[in-house]
Write a protein that holds these residues in place. Sequence first.
Motif, short mmCIF file in Angstrom:
data_model
loop_
_atom_site.label_atom_id
_atom_site.label_comp_id
_atom_site.label_asym_id
_atom_site.label_seq_id
_atom_site.Cartn_x
_atom_site.Cartn_y
_atom_site.Cartn_z
N LEU A 233 5.38 4.54 2.14
CA LEU A 233 5.81 5.80 2.76
C LEU A 233 6.59 5.57 4.07
O LEU A 233 7.19 6.50 4.60
CB LEU A 233 4.62 6.72 3.01
N ASN A 234 6.56 4.35 4.59
CA ASN A 234 7.44 4.04 5.73
C ASN A 234 8.90 3.94 5.30
O ASN A 234 9.81 4.01 6.11
CB ASN A 234 7.07 2.69 6.36
N GLY B 45 -3.72 6.40 1.43
CA GLY B 45 -2.80 5.48 2.10
C GLY B 45 -3.09 4.03 1.83
O GLY B 45 -2.17 3.20 1.81
N ASP B 46 -4.39 3.69 1.60
CA ASP B 46 -4.70 2.27 1.43
C ASP B 46 -4.67 1.83 -0.04
O ASP B 46 -4.98 0.69 -0.36
CB ASP B 46 -6.05 1.94 2.08
N THR C 209 0.85 -1.21 0.00
CA THR C 209 0.00 0.00 0.00
C THR C 209 0.88 1.26 0.00
O THR C 209 2.06 1.20 0.34
CB THR C 209 -0.90 0.05 1.24
N ALA D 33 0.68 3.66 2.10
CA ALA D 33 1.12 3.92 3.48
C ALA D 33 2.36 3.08 3.82
O ALA D 33 3.29 3.59 4.46
CB ALA D 33 -0.02 3.59 4.45
N GLU D 34 2.38 1.84 3.37
CA GLU D 34 3.56 0.99 3.65
C GLU D 34 4.79 1.52 2.92
O GLU D 34 5.89 1.56 3.48
CB GLU D 34 3.27 -0.46 3.22
#
Length: 477
Positions: A111-112, A144-145, A106, A108-109
Amino acid sequence: MQFYDAQPQYDLTYSDVFLIPSRSEVGSRLGVDLSTNDGTGMRIPLVASNMNAVSGPRLAAALARRGGLAVLPQDLDGESAAEGIAWVKAQHPSWAAPFEFSADTTVAEALNVVPPVAGHAIAVRDGDKTVLVFDASKLERMPGDARLGDLDHLAASTLSAETAADARAAFDALEAGDGFAAVEQDGALVGGLAQRDALRTTLYQPALDDEGRLRVAAAVGINGDVVGRARMLREAGADVLVLDTAHGHQGSMLRAIEAVREADLGAPIVAGNVVSAAGTRDLIRAGANIIKVGVGPGAMCTTRMMTAVGRPQFSAVLECADTARNHDASVWADGGVRYPRDVALALAAGGSAVMIGSWFAGTVEAPGRIHVDASGRRYKESFGMASSRAVESRFAALDPYERARKQLFAEGISNSTILMDPERPGIDDLVDMITTGVRSSCTYAGARNLREFHERAKVGIQSAAGYEEGKALPVSW
Ligand SMILES: NC(=O)C1=CN([C@@H]2O[C@H](COP(=O)(O)OP(=O)(O)OC[C@H]3O[C@@H](n4cnc5c(N)ncnc54)[C@H](OP(=O)(O)O)[C@@H]3O)[C@@H](O)[C@H]2O)C=CC1
Ligand SMILES: Nc1nc2c(ncn2[C@@H]2O[C@H](COP(=O)(O)O)[C@@H](O)[C@H]2O)c(=O)[nH]1
Ligand SMILES: [K+]
């Protein structure tokens, strides 16, 4: 290097001193050669510290691509260190590998791992095939998803590998688009290229080994099978071996250097840390080629406050570099660098290169994951190699009693927030900033290279007000 006035009887930090311009015949800052002459093959005098939060394989490759060197830390187990070295050696000397994710990852992942900033390539993989390449800045506006595999509309325009290989042609081609393109070879996507990176390949020369692969260094502690680890690292391809402990001027270090020198592994030996002429001499006599100088200046370091031990870094580098030169050896100025000026001063004092830790810990390429603070700013964590956090993981295999004994002696911060600079998120951005500053310092001194810079530098002493005056003022007074 000369002091403009008399050399003071007390020790000096980088902030205590400044450089005075001299008459110069060096017409352009781009005419300055920043190569080191310490046998490590660096084309710029920058080394990333052997810290767990700083030097991973990606940062090592990125820094070597610009001519510097990173030291993989001693806490990496043998297998991970060998894999890391192999990864660096497999990288292209000019172009960075994209950040690769599966199609199911995803936003969001992702962006980590990568911030949404321009110039960093994201490659979406389906099995062993890259199906999509886009610029990381495109993640900014995505939910994010969302699955990366569903973001086809972000696909970058393509550039042939042939054009990408010609930096000037690639730069011009990217001028027409949005400064980023996916690179295509034989119908397959092989990476991404930012216009700024095309320019950089014309400005920097990579630090390469005899086989044309990127260089990388690796660290060895002084406990355990020192020669065994040094040999393993060398066989894995490490180009420089760094023997490292807090108190480098101790018997265990001297014996460790002698043993590694005796093993004749064919790589320069760096050893430290020390801050005195006597320490420098002893380590060189034991067989070190380069001495790591600095006790206590590091941003993660509490040694001075815990023990009162250390020495203001400018004077430490000056004294150790003078001693090293008389013994045909070099020094790396390790720690305490916060501005490009500090690098220039360390080189003026005679360092062949400068080690930087925490400043690099907040870059895209550093190993840590990305966090977001309460006001939405992105950051990575840094921690000292002698902090409870590092000691706990280093000695995880010991029984709890022995581990607790080791933790008593923590001399570093366990948890520091290093903000990712939105203007300079990547290691390349910091390297640009530092090397342009140092190139400029050299021309102000009339120096064409770092040897001339050391010879010609004139250093003055300033008050705290003098230092303050030199700072820029982002908000009106
Ligand atoms: N540049 C700097 O200012 C400093 C850097 N560091 C960094 O932290 C990392 C860990 O280093 P280190 O703590 O030396 O751990 P190491 O794992 O390298 O071990 C150091 C060895 O030296 C012994 N020792 C004796 N006196 C000292 C002393 N005053 N300080 C530390 N060890 C001593 C220790 O024994 P015992 O534990 O039984 O005492 C241990 O056996 C390294 O990367 C180092 O560079 C750490 C502090 C200062
Ligand atoms: N005393 C300690 N020194 C440490 C620790 N971890 C790293 N270091 C030293 O700092 C430099 C990097 O300095 P920086 O200002 O650029 O961050 C590094 O190379 C080590 O010599 C520690 O836990 N304690
Ligand atoms: K400090």
